[in-house]
Design a protein around this motif. Structure first.
Motif, PDB file in Angstrom:
ATOM      1  N   GLN B 205       0.658 -36.742 -58.159  1.00  0.00           N
ATOM      2  CA  GLN B 205       1.423 -35.499 -58.294  1.00  0.00           C
ATOM      3  C   GLN B 205       2.463 -35.611 -59.402  1.00  0.00           C
ATOM      4  N   GLY B 206       2.638 -34.514 -60.130  1.00  0.00           N
ATOM      5  CA  GLY B 206       3.628 -34.475 -61.206  1.00  0.00           C
ATOM      6  C   GLY B 206       3.268 -35.475 -62.281  1.00  0.00           C
ATOM      7  N   ASP B 207       4.303 -36.129 -62.836  1.00  0.00           N
ATOM      8  CA  ASP B 207       4.037 -37.122 -63.880  1.00  0.00           C
ATOM      9  C   ASP B 207       3.889 -38.522 -63.291  1.00  0.00           C
ATOM     10  N   GLY B 208       4.029 -38.631 -61.951  1.00  0.00           N
ATOM     11  CA  GLY B 208       3.858 -39.921 -61.298  1.00  0.00           C
ATOM     12  C   GLY B 208       5.036 -40.857 -61.487  1.00  0.00           C
ATOM     13  N   GLN B 209       6.104 -40.372 -62.114  1.00  0.00           N
ATOM     14  CA  GLN B 209       7.266 -41.244 -62.355  1.00  0.00           C
ATOM     15  C   GLN B 209       8.240 -41.223 -61.179  1.00  0.00           C
ATOM     16  N   GLN B 210       8.014 -40.334 -60.173  1.00  0.00           N
ATOM     17  CA  GLN B 210       8.797 -40.407 -58.946  1.00  0.00           C
ATOM     18  C   GLN B 210       8.519 -41.757 -58.288  1.00  0.00           C
ATOM     19  N   THR B 211       9.541 -42.346 -57.670  1.00  0.00           N
ATOM     20  CA  THR B 211       9.367 -43.683 -57.109  1.00  0.00           C
ATOM     21  C   THR B 211       9.300 -43.648 -55.583  1.00  0.00           C
ATOM     22  N   ARG B 212       8.642 -44.660 -55.034  1.00  0.00           N
ATOM     23  CA  ARG B 212       8.575 -44.853 -53.592  1.00  0.00           C
ATOM     24  C   ARG B 212       8.789 -46.332 -53.322  1.00  0.00           C
ATOM     25  N   SER B 213       9.208 -46.646 -52.107  1.00  0.00           N
ATOM     26  CA  SER B 213       9.394 -48.038 -51.697  1.00  0.00           C
ATOM     27  C   SER B 213       8.567 -48.208 -50.435  1.00  0.00           C
ATOM     28  N   PHE B 214       7.473 -48.964 -50.531  1.00  0.00           N
ATOM     29  CA  PHE B 214       6.505 -49.035 -49.428  1.00  0.00           C
ATOM     30  C   PHE B 214       6.732 -50.277 -48.580  1.00  0.00           C
ATOM     31  N   GLN B 215       6.998 -50.035 -47.300  1.00  0.00           N
ATOM     32  CA  GLN B 215       7.239 -51.108 -46.351  1.00  0.00           C
ATOM     33  C   GLN B 215       5.977 -51.320 -45.517  1.00  0.00           C
ATOM     34  N   TYR B 216       5.572 -52.570 -45.370  1.00  0.00           N
ATOM     35  CA  TYR B 216       4.411 -52.844 -44.528  1.00  0.00           C
ATOM     36  C   TYR B 216       4.822 -52.746 -43.054  1.00  0.00           C
ATOM     37  N   VAL B 217       3.909 -52.210 -42.232  1.00  0.00           N
ATOM     38  CA  VAL B 217       4.269 -51.837 -40.861  1.00  0.00           C
ATOM     39  C   VAL B 217       4.761 -53.011 -40.012  1.00  0.00           C
ATOM     40  N   SER B 218       4.261 -54.215 -40.254  1.00  0.00           N
ATOM     41  CA  SER B 218       4.703 -55.346 -39.421  1.00  0.00           C
ATOM     42  C   SER B 218       6.170 -55.689 -39.695  1.00  0.00           C
ATOM     43  N   ASP B 219       6.628 -55.432 -40.915  1.00  0.00           N
ATOM     44  CA  ASP B 219       8.046 -55.633 -41.210  1.00  0.00           C
ATOM     45  C   ASP B 219       8.904 -54.639 -40.426  1.00  0.00           C
ATOM     46  N   LEU B 220       8.462 -53.388 -40.404  1.00  0.00           N
ATOM     47  CA  LEU B 220       9.199 -52.370 -39.643  1.00  0.00           C
ATOM     48  C   LEU B 220       9.271 -52.760 -38.165  1.00  0.00           C
ATOM     49  N   VAL B 221       8.135 -53.164 -37.609  1.00  0.00           N
ATOM     50  CA  VAL B 221       8.083 -53.531 -36.187  1.00  0.00           C
ATOM     51  C   VAL B 221       9.056 -54.676 -35.902  1.00  0.00           C
ATOM     52  N   ALA B 222       9.113 -55.642 -36.794  1.00  0.00           N
ATOM     53  CA  ALA B 222      10.041 -56.773 -36.604  1.00  0.00           C
ATOM     54  C   ALA B 222      11.484 -56.279 -36.595  1.00  0.00           C
ATOM     55  N   GLY B 223      11.802 -55.329 -37.457  1.00  0.00           N
ATOM     56  CA  GLY B 223      13.164 -54.783 -37.508  1.00  0.00           C
ATOM     57  C   GLY B 223      13.519 -54.024 -36.232  1.00  0.00           C
ATOM     58  N   ILE B 224      12.567 -53.252 -35.734  1.00  0.00           N
ATOM     59  CA  ILE B 224      12.792 -52.483 -34.496  1.00  0.00           C
ATOM     60  C   ILE B 224      13.002 -53.431 -33.320  1.00  0.00           C
ATOM     61  N   ALA B 225      12.143 -54.451 -33.234  1.00  0.00           N
ATOM     62  CA  ALA B 225      12.262 -55.416 -32.134  1.00  0.00           C
ATOM     63  C   ALA B 225      13.612 -56.125 -32.187  1.00  0.00           C
ATOM     64  N   ALA B 226      14.059 -56.458 -33.389  1.00  0.00           N
ATOM     65  CA  ALA B 226      15.351 -57.143 -33.541  1.00  0.00           C
ATOM     66  C   ALA B 226      16.490 -56.234 -33.098  1.00  0.00           C
ATOM     67  N   LEU B 227      16.414 -54.949 -33.470  1.00  0.00           N
ATOM     68  CA  LEU B 227      17.493 -54.018 -33.090  1.00  0.00           C
ATOM     69  C   LEU B 227      17.517 -53.796 -31.576  1.00  0.00           C
ATOM     70  N   MET B 228      16.325 -53.666 -30.960  1.00  0.00           N
ATOM     71  CA  MET B 228      16.284 -53.427 -29.516  1.00  0.00           C
ATOM     72  C   MET B 228      16.823 -54.632 -28.744  1.00  0.00           C
ATOM     73  N   ALA B 229      16.613 -55.832 -29.294  1.00  0.00           N
ATOM     74  CA  ALA B 229      17.018 -57.050 -28.575  1.00  0.00           C
ATOM     75  C   ALA B 229      18.517 -57.322 -28.700  1.00  0.00           C
ATOM     76  N   LEU B 230      19.174 -56.623 -29.602  1.00  0.00           N
ATOM     77  CA  LEU B 230      20.586 -56.893 -29.886  1.00  0.00           C
ATOM     78  C   LEU B 230      21.475 -56.407 -28.741  1.00  0.00           C
ATOM     79  N   PRO B 231      22.333 -57.286 -28.207  1.00  0.00           N
ATOM     80  CA  PRO B 231      23.249 -56.809 -27.161  1.00  0.00           C
ATOM     81  C   PRO B 231      24.393 -55.982 -27.753  1.00  0.00           C
ATOM     82  N   GLY B 232      25.093 -55.294 -26.881  1.00  0.00           N
ATOM     83  CA  GLY B 232      26.274 -54.538 -27.303  1.00  0.00           C
ATOM     84  C   GLY B 232      25.903 -53.186 -27.882  1.00  0.00           C
ATOM     85  N   PRO B 233      26.893 -52.308 -28.038  1.00  0.00           N
ATOM     86  CA  PRO B 233      26.611 -50.955 -28.547  1.00  0.00           C
ATOM     87  C   PRO B 233      26.367 -50.940 -30.058  1.00  0.00           C
TER      88      PRO B 233
END
Lengths: 341, 341
Positions: B205-233
């Motif tokens: 789409q367009g000139d293709g010079q728009q940028t994106r930052s692609f995260q692989y799903v297993s990295d996201l899952v690791a981040g979510i698991a880490a946040l859920m495991a964190l104690p405190g508010p």
């Protein structure tokens, strides 16, 4: 026209109901009195064109209204102290409440109007704000329960227009004042008037150099009536407000001088996420509706101060030794001193 | 832990369910298959720790789950073609859906996680985007059904934390890709892979010079698991995404070269309100969770392409003259070629 108006017992809703009744329309009012005031319903029930349903719009709307010409969705707490105290209810009336009103408009073949707000612009970085400005809102702050609810309400209104072809209209209401405001509204107009009438210091937040643009309520009502009467599709938001900006400090001085020039002005800390400045670009309303605000701040303030002065007089304790008709009248909030516009 | 996960049959939800089951947790999945895929439920039902409720979260959630440790709200269409096609459902799962999940967390004494999105930043004017950035979103545009729904979801999550003291967490998910994406997801990763696997030109789409930052799903899952495991508010939003930006054109070339370097790249008009650039500031996730993305774009793409290649092979028509077990397996979407991670 036959119309259903949510928030009919609120500040703006009650003026709209009066206006439409005075122009021969039939009005079904809906309110749950979370921030609306029963006195505004009682006042209208004498009118043969008015009927009322006490209901929480977030839970649903009457299904037996028959065909309607217009559905106007004005229900919501609107002052920061009220919506922060009722954050979840405010979010719900923006989401579920708006959707119920949209569904009713769809079922009954009505034109729909959403009462949105200048708060969708948040703490704007563009001055004045045209409708095309996307705003600057903190989605997690203490005001987000109102700002994001109204942005959501606009988004779902646009979705109903796109998906169902519903005739939807959106107004973004800027700072409005006048009779029928709640005395505990908590914003500067009522705060300053109440303080001055009580002979107290007027409290100005921060350095008072933040600006506001105060629109008198009859101007707003005229703009709404003009937009509703307009044929053809007008799904895009329309700003309604005044462009005359004034600093909060200067406004405090004007109110003080109108009531008691000897009163002091006291400075207190600024509330969280309070916008520095907000002022509408009303080019669209001018060209589309031929509308512009007509009431001067002096005139509007005179009428508003008179209302609050009468309200205070009415709420003075009634001597229990007085005649029964006098106590009854005061209990019902109906007396010779009941303030009107 | 015992957890309820809305959107369990979706792209990210299905990976989360697999992850939590693999780590010994008990998972109740909820999905209505508006954009989730039944294959992701079938795949998990064999696991003794998994149970599933087919339900529309916007209409309500099961009341008989007993005590829960966590409620994770991932249900929502998430790709622009899907949410624009289901605008009202998308708005509802952001409002009513989020509220039902919050109410369930409150009733069952659970920690709550909202899956929010980088789209709350809209078309940002600050790069990279820290969590404190308020965003730049068009409340009336064709993407507002998603962006405003998620901003509303954040606002009501904050309101439940403030008003009820609920332990709430919010992640803002940036562009994520991997196996289990819908082939018709409609965004560049699946578009380019599908086009290349079909031997077609890749459409930029367009000139293709728009940028994106692609995260692989297993990295996201690791981040979510880490946040859920964190104690405190931890009520404040946390960005999860990769900081490695790439132009859409360069990304098309990488996919093309991985599949068939002889394919052409074709330029088409830009979609409405498409952000030019979006890239997370992940300082908070790094410091709070000790987290950062680990999977390179090359590795992630290799696994993703393998998944879609297997999916295409599986979806080739089965000869009707073949053995019955083979036809049955293909009908059920379960065969030797079923792609995994």
């Amino acid at each position: 026209m036959k119309l259903l108006l949510t928030g009919s017992a609120g500040f703006i809703g009650s003026h709209l109901a009066e206006h439409f009744l005075a122009h021969g329309h039939e009005v079904i009012g809906v309110d749950n009195y979370l921030s609306g005031q029963p006195r505004h319903t009682r006042h209208l029930l004498a009118h043969p064109g008015f009927s009322f349903v006490e209901a929480d719009v977030s839970m649903g709307l009457p299904t037996d209204t028959g065909p309607l010409n217009w559905v106007l969705h004005f229900a919501s707490p609107a002052s920061p102290p009220h919506y922060q105290q009722h954050a979840i209810e405010t979010l719900m009336v923006g989401a579920q409440g708006t959707q119920h009103a949209l569904d009713l408009a769809r079922r009954s073949g009505a034109r729909f109007l959403l009462a949105s707000t200048s708060e969708v612009y948040g703490d704007p970085q563009v001055h004045p704000q045209p409708e095309a400005y996307w705003g600057h809102v903190n989605p997690n702050g203490v005001r987000s329960c109102y700002d994001e609810a109204k942005r959501y309400a606009e988004a779902i209104t646009c979705a109903y227009h796109r998906e169902h072809g519903l005739d939807t209209r959106i107004i973004r209401i800027f700072n409005t004042y006048g009779p029928h405001m709640r005395p505990d509204d908590g914003r500067v107009v009522t705060n300053f008037i109440n303080q001055a009438l009580a002979g107290e210091a007027l409290t100005v937040q921060g350095d008072g150099q933040q600006t506001r643009s105060f629109q008198y309520v009859s101007d707003l009502v005229a703009g709404i009536a003009a937009l509703m009467a307009l044929p053809g599709p007008h799904p895009h938001p329309v700003n309604l407000g005044t462009t005359d900006a004034i600093t909060v400090l200067r406004f405090a001085q004007i109110v003080r001088d109108a009531i008691d020039p000897t009163l002091p002005i006291r400075f207190v800390p600024l509330a969280a996420d309070d916008p520095r400045q907000r002022q509408p670009d009303i080019t669209l309303a001018r060209t589309l509706l031929g509308w512009s605000p007509q009431v001067s701040l002096t005139d509007g303030l005179t009428r508003t101060i008179a209302y609050f002065r009468a309200l205070r007089a009415e709420q003075q304790p009634v001597p229990t030794s007085g005649p029964a008709w006098m106590r009854g009248a005061a209990d019902a909030g109906q007396s010779a001193a009941t303030p009107g516009d």
